[in-house]
Design a protein around this motif. Structure first.
Motif, PDB file in Angstrom:
ATOM      1  N   ASP B  73      32.920  59.924 109.029  1.00  0.00           N
ATOM      2  CA  ASP B  73      31.517  59.570 108.770  1.00  0.00           C
ATOM      3  C   ASP B  73      31.202  59.523 107.278  1.00  0.00           C
ATOM      4  O   ASP B  73      30.200  58.941 106.868  1.00  0.00           O
ATOM      5  CB  ASP B  73      30.570  60.589 109.424  1.00  0.00           C
ATOM      6  CG  ASP B  73      30.677  60.555 110.931  1.00  0.00           C
ATOM      7  OD1 ASP B  73      31.171  59.534 111.462  1.00  0.00           O
ATOM      8  OD2 ASP B  73      30.282  61.544 111.578  1.00  0.00           O
ATOM      9  N   ARG B  74      32.024  60.188 106.486  1.00  0.00           N
ATOM     10  CA  ARG B  74      31.723  60.273 105.047  1.00  0.00           C
ATOM     11  C   ARG B  74      32.556  59.290 104.231  1.00  0.00           C
ATOM     12  O   ARG B  74      32.633  59.403 103.007  1.00  0.00           O
ATOM     13  CB  ARG B  74      31.906  61.713 104.565  1.00  0.00           C
ATOM     14  CG  ARG B  74      30.743  62.604 105.047  1.00  0.00           C
ATOM     15  CD  ARG B  74      31.136  64.045 105.164  1.00  0.00           C
ATOM     16  NE  ARG B  74      31.459  64.625 103.885  1.00  0.00           N
ATOM     17  CZ  ARG B  74      31.951  65.867 103.734  1.00  0.00           C
ATOM     18  NH1 ARG B  74      32.159  66.610 104.815  1.00  0.00           N
ATOM     19  NH2 ARG B  74      32.224  66.338 102.540  1.00  0.00           N
ATOM     20  N   LEU B  75      33.171  58.350 104.907  1.00  0.00           N
ATOM     21  CA  LEU B  75      33.858  57.244 104.218  1.00  0.00           C
ATOM     22  C   LEU B  75      33.020  56.004 104.492  1.00  0.00           C
ATOM     23  O   LEU B  75      33.000  55.485 105.606  1.00  0.00           O
ATOM     24  CB  LEU B  75      35.284  57.098 104.755  1.00  0.00           C
ATOM     25  CG  LEU B  75      36.269  56.127 104.092  1.00  0.00           C
ATOM     26  CD1 LEU B  75      35.989  54.667 104.429  1.00  0.00           C
ATOM     27  CD2 LEU B  75      36.320  56.294 102.576  1.00  0.00           C
ATOM     28  N   ILE B  76      32.266  55.576 103.479  1.00  0.00           N
ATOM     29  CA  ILE B  76      31.415  54.398 103.629  1.00  0.00           C
ATOM     30  C   ILE B  76      32.193  53.204 103.087  1.00  0.00           C
ATOM     31  O   ILE B  76      32.550  53.170 101.910  1.00  0.00           O
ATOM     32  CB  ILE B  76      30.105  54.548 102.808  1.00  0.00           C
ATOM     33  CG1 ILE B  76      29.401  55.870 103.110  1.00  0.00           C
ATOM     34  CG2 ILE B  76      29.198  53.343 103.025  1.00  0.00           C
ATOM     35  CD1 ILE B  76      28.805  55.993 104.463  1.00  0.00           C
ATOM     36  N   ASN B  77      32.458  52.239 103.960  1.00  0.00           N
ATOM     37  CA  ASN B  77      33.177  51.038 103.544  1.00  0.00           C
ATOM     38  C   ASN B  77      32.209  49.864 103.610  1.00  0.00           C
ATOM     39  O   ASN B  77      31.827  49.428 104.688  1.00  0.00           O
ATOM     40  CB  ASN B  77      34.376  50.818 104.472  1.00  0.00           C
ATOM     41  CG  ASN B  77      35.268  49.686 104.005  1.00  0.00           C
ATOM     42  OD1 ASN B  77      34.893  48.914 103.124  1.00  0.00           O
ATOM     43  ND2 ASN B  77      36.441  49.577 104.592  1.00  0.00           N
ATOM     44  N   VAL B  78      31.791  49.362 102.455  1.00  0.00           N
ATOM     45  CA  VAL B  78      30.815  48.264 102.444  1.00  0.00           C
ATOM     46  C   VAL B  78      31.483  46.900 102.539  1.00  0.00           C
ATOM     47  O   VAL B  78      30.812  45.869 102.463  1.00  0.00           O
ATOM     48  CB  VAL B  78      29.919  48.297 101.180  1.00  0.00           C
ATOM     49  CG1 VAL B  78      29.169  49.614 101.068  1.00  0.00           C
ATOM     50  CG2 VAL B  78      30.725  48.020  99.924  1.00  0.00           C
ATOM     51  N   ALA B  81      32.467  43.701  98.637  1.00  0.00           N
ATOM     52  CA  ALA B  81      31.109  43.455  98.137  1.00  0.00           C
ATOM     53  C   ALA B  81      30.815  44.484  97.044  1.00  0.00           C
ATOM     54  O   ALA B  81      30.192  45.516  97.295  1.00  0.00           O
ATOM     55  CB  ALA B  81      30.109  43.579  99.286  1.00  0.00           C
ATOM     56  N   GLU B  82      31.254  44.203  95.830  1.00  0.00           N
ATOM     57  CA  GLU B  82      31.213  45.243  94.793  1.00  0.00           C
ATOM     58  C   GLU B  82      29.806  45.522  94.267  1.00  0.00           C
ATOM     59  O   GLU B  82      29.495  46.651  93.884  1.00  0.00           O
ATOM     60  CB  GLU B  82      32.141  44.874  93.629  1.00  0.00           C
ATOM     61  CG  GLU B  82      33.624  44.958  93.984  1.00  0.00           C
ATOM     62  CD  GLU B  82      34.093  43.807  94.852  1.00  0.00           C
ATOM     63  OE1 GLU B  82      33.473  42.730  94.809  1.00  0.00           O
ATOM     64  OE2 GLU B  82      35.083  43.974  95.589  1.00  0.00           O
ATOM     65  N   GLN B  83      28.938  44.503  94.221  1.00  0.00           N
ATOM     66  CA  GLN B  83      27.574  44.764  93.766  1.00  0.00           C
ATOM     67  C   GLN B  83      26.890  45.726  94.737  1.00  0.00           C
ATOM     68  O   GLN B  83      26.228  46.682  94.344  1.00  0.00           O
ATOM     69  CB  GLN B  83      26.780  43.466  93.666  1.00  0.00           C
ATOM     70  CG  GLN B  83      27.348  42.479  92.678  1.00  0.00           C
ATOM     71  CD  GLN B  83      26.474  41.238  92.595  1.00  0.00           C
ATOM     72  OE1 GLN B  83      25.443  41.246  91.949  1.00  0.00           O
ATOM     73  NE2 GLN B  83      26.876  40.187  93.266  1.00  0.00           N
ATOM     74  N   ASP B  84      27.067  45.435  96.026  1.00  0.00           N
ATOM     75  CA  ASP B  84      26.532  46.307  97.073  1.00  0.00           C
ATOM     76  C   ASP B  84      27.151  47.701  96.969  1.00  0.00           C
ATOM     77  O   ASP B  84      26.455  48.712  97.080  1.00  0.00           O
ATOM     78  CB  ASP B  84      26.846  45.663  98.422  1.00  0.00           C
ATOM     79  CG  ASP B  84      26.163  46.335  99.601  1.00  0.00           C
ATOM     80  OD1 ASP B  84      25.016  46.786  99.432  1.00  0.00           O
ATOM     81  OD2 ASP B  84      26.767  46.381 100.675  1.00  0.00           O
ATOM     82  N   LEU B  85      28.447  47.735  96.709  1.00  0.00           N
ATOM     83  CA  LEU B  85      29.193  48.997  96.601  1.00  0.00           C
ATOM     84  C   LEU B  85      28.515  49.954  95.610  1.00  0.00           C
ATOM     85  O   LEU B  85      28.247  51.119  95.926  1.00  0.00           O
ATOM     86  CB  LEU B  85      30.615  48.685  96.130  1.00  0.00           C
ATOM     87  CG  LEU B  85      31.534  49.857  95.804  1.00  0.00           C
ATOM     88  CD1 LEU B  85      32.133  50.397  97.089  1.00  0.00           C
ATOM     89  CD2 LEU B  85      32.657  49.433  94.858  1.00  0.00           C
ATOM     90  N   GLY B  87      25.466  49.667  94.140  1.00  0.00           N
ATOM     91  CA  GLY B  87      24.070  49.930  94.489  1.00  0.00           C
ATOM     92  C   GLY B  87      23.966  50.976  95.598  1.00  0.00           C
ATOM     93  O   GLY B  87      23.154  51.911  95.520  1.00  0.00           O
ATOM     94  N   VAL B  88      24.783  50.840  96.613  1.00  0.00           N
ATOM     95  CA  VAL B  88      24.792  51.819  97.717  1.00  0.00           C
ATOM     96  C   VAL B  88      25.139  53.206  97.168  1.00  0.00           C
ATOM     97  O   VAL B  88      24.532  54.212  97.548  1.00  0.00           O
ATOM     98  CB  VAL B  88      25.776  51.373  98.826  1.00  0.00           C
ATOM     99  CG1 VAL B  88      26.080  52.518  99.780  1.00  0.00           C
ATOM    100  CG2 VAL B  88      25.205  50.193  99.604  1.00  0.00           C
TER     101      VAL B  88
END
Lengths: 295, 335
Positions: B73-78, B81-85, B87-88
């Motif tokens: 759950d603690r591995l967020i894979n966007v 999409a590096e801009q999103d990466l 910003g997130v």
């Protein structure tokens, strides 16, 4: 963290009004929210004239959205603006800082008198908002296409923590030409961020021309739906509709609110005219505008 | 072709013509610092549930499969999409998490530079930016995948500490420091194998350069992959009677100015060495400091605004004089 602090009297009034509003019938809230919006526009146009700088068109298109969010929807406390469980709000169209500053000041986040410093040397109130200096600002915006990904991060954090707090982000419509927004939309949908509401201030004008003549956005609702959002299209100046649109997700999907607005709303000679993106009103125009706003 | 001035031929850039160097040292084991990074991040995540890893489809190349298996759950894979990466990551930090935002360094720093500036550094969001496989670690994949510009770009951003660990032990210390630091940071996590350069028991003090050899003739201020090469050069030069002081500067920003000024005042010349373009990285930082405070003869080793030809990482490091031979050649000039 911020260099400004709350004005205790209006902040206290804001907090007690917020508690009352939580229990009230939404329809009964409309007059007070309309009055807040009127005050925000009034302060904003004076501020822009004083600074000889600002973005009056986009400020006035987003004002009713901001007044509804701060007046009745967001759980935020000007006396404790960094409370961990506060709702998060991001103004991605950071050039509408004037409308945000004016709203925050009327809610007591800092003294109204600070609006006199807008854009002056060393003021906390820069041309675009700065979270380090201004209480209530969550992230520094200005370059377009930044706020939505950050809002996705806020919403993800709430979900990881099992928190019920909500995240709202307001984007300009022209801003949707930035690809980063669609990266963020895919992430929000993939992670089923039902605690996230993305609001589009759909005033149909961008800096140089109409959005549809610059780079077409329509069919906009279909785009959001295709990216996995529960889509609500409303009149962005009808507070009753906005209140409904800002209620929680009913589908488990993130919510997109397309708020149809008029750039420069509230002042006839500013409304829907491309040149008022960042034109500065003269003293006479301010007087004329205030007459209309106070009618 | 880039102009080939006399300075470049003399060793500021490539070291063509420099004698090949062999050291007497026995072949020592080498390490991929990404492994130490991943192990330390998992250890931290066990201690602190605010730690999250955020990546751009780079679970494998960021060596985060172990993290994902233990903390799905603690591995967020966007996704890609590096801009999103970035910003997130900023949003997660605002929400009370401690995000380690990890991607191949060229894409993290190049694709999302404005997000790093506005959402992370200017917003003072406590995001740990982890630039993986920097420099020319991707060798034959070419300049699109090389990250030699990252030190220049990141140094141009205010309020963003930059750490370039030289070996696995320092990588672990950097990960710990970044998680505890009150603000954002950029860690440059090496992929190209390096030996352990720090003696057992070395204390890693945040912000401080580490003096690895004594020497009063010349100083080499090195970072990352160049530190072990500087140590080899010091050994060779010792045999020639040249004492080379080796300073490992992992904290490129803010620079340990006391240590660098001492190195300059205690020797007759300073060589900087980094696996990066020389426009704005460690060499530029040291040159600026010394020009203003203690004008010193210098050689700045790095890549001089040039895209690399095809070749392996080791070939390219040699090609640009970022080698033991290159450091020795520069030292002989200054000596």
């Amino acid at each position: 963290m911020s260099t400004l602090t709350a004005d205790p009297v209006p902040a206290g009034a804001y907090n007690s009004a917020r508690r009352e509003r939580a229990a009230a019938d939404p329809a009964s809230l409309v007059p007070a929210l309309q009055e807040l919006a009127r005050k925000v526009r009034t302060s904003d146009i004076r501020m822009i004239n004083r600074a000889q700088l600002g973005h009056i068109g986009g400020d006035f298109s987003v004002t009713d959205i901001l007044a509804t969010l701060y007046g009745a929807v967001l759980s935020v406390d000007p006396l404790d603006p960094a409370a961990p469980e506060r709702d998060r709000f991001i103004l991605s169209k950071g050039h509408s800082a004037g409308a945000l500053y004016s709203t925050l000041a009327h809610c007591g986040f800092f003294p109204l008198s600070e609006l006199n410093t807008f854009a002056q040397p060393l003021s906390a109130l820069n041309g675009h908002p700065n979270r380090v200096k201004v209480p209530g600002v969550e992230t520094n915006t200005g370059p377009l296409g930044h706020g939505f990904p950050v809002a996705v991060g806020h919403a993800l954090a709430a979900k990881l923590q099992g928190s019920s707090r909500r995240t709202f982000v307001v984007m300009g419509d022209g801003e949707l030409q930035e690809g980063s927004n669609w990266e963020a939309a895919m992430t929000a949908s993939h992670y089923a961020l039902e605690n996230l509401t993305a609001v589009v201030d759909r005033n149909r004008l961008q800096q140089g021309a109409r959005t549809e003549d610059t780079k077409q956005l329509e069919p906009l609702a279909d785009k959001w739906a295709a990216f996995g959002f529960e889509v609500r299209t409303v009149d962005g100046h009808d507070i009753t509709q906005l209140l409904q649109a800002f209620s929680g997700s009913t589908t488990g999907k993130p919510v997109a609110v397309i708020a149809d607005t008029i750039k420069g709303k509230g002042v006839s000679f500013i409304e829907d005219r491309v040149e008022w993106h960042h034109k500065v009103p003269t003293a006479q125009q301010v007087e004329d505008a205030l007459k209309e706003l106070n009618q | 072709m880039a102009p080939q001035g006399p300075d470049r031929a003399a060793g500021r850039g490539r070291a063509e013509g420099a004698e090949p160097v062999t050291t007497a040292a026995v072949k020592v084991p080498t390490f991929d610092c990404r492994k130490a990074f991943a192990e330390e991040l998992i250890a931290l995540a066990r201690e602190d549930d605010r730690i999250v890893a955020v990546c751009n489809d780079s679970v494998g190349s960021s060596n985060l499969t172990g993290f994902r298996d233990e903390f799905p759950d603690r591995l967020i894979n966007v996704g890609i999409a590096e801009q999103d990466l970035v910003g997130v990551g900023a949003g997660l930090a605002n929400g009370g998490m401690i995000p380690f935002v990890s991607a191949a360094s060229p894409f993290l720093t190049g694709r999302a530079l404005e997000q790093i500036k506005a959402d992370v550094a200017y917003s003072r969001a406590k995001v740990v930016l982890c630039g993986q496989s920097p420099g020319m670690a991707y060798g034959e994949l070419g300049p699109t995948h090389h990250s030699i510009e990252d030190l220049s770009w990141m140094r141009a951003v205010a309020d963003l500490p930059i750490v370039v660990p030289a070996d696995p032990a320092q990588t672990r210390a950097a990960v710990r420091w970044a998680a505890a630091n009150d603000g954002p940071s950029f860690l440059r996590i090496g992929r190209h194998p390096v030996p352990a350069v720090h003696p057992e028991g070395t204390e890693f003090v945040p912000g401080k350069a580490i003096r690895l050899t004594d020497g009063d003739d010349l100083a080499v201020v090195a970072t990352g992959t160049m530190v072990s090469r500087a140590l080899e050069a010091a050994e060779i030069l010792r045999a020639e009677g040249i004492g080379l002081r080796v300073l490992n500067v992992a904290y490129v920003e803010p620079l340990d100015t006391d240590a660098v000024l001492q190195a300059a005042s205690g020797t007759r010349g300073v060589i900087t060495a980094e696996e990066a373009t020389t426009t704005g990285g460690l060499g530029a930082a040291v040159a600026t400091l010394l020009a203003e405070n203690a004008p010193t003869r210098m050689r700045i080793l790095g890549i001089h605004r040039e895209f690399a030809p095809t070749g392996s990482t080791d070939f390219l490091l040699d090609h640009f004089g970022l080698s033991t031979a290159g450091i020795v050649a520069a030292a002989r000039e200054l000596a």
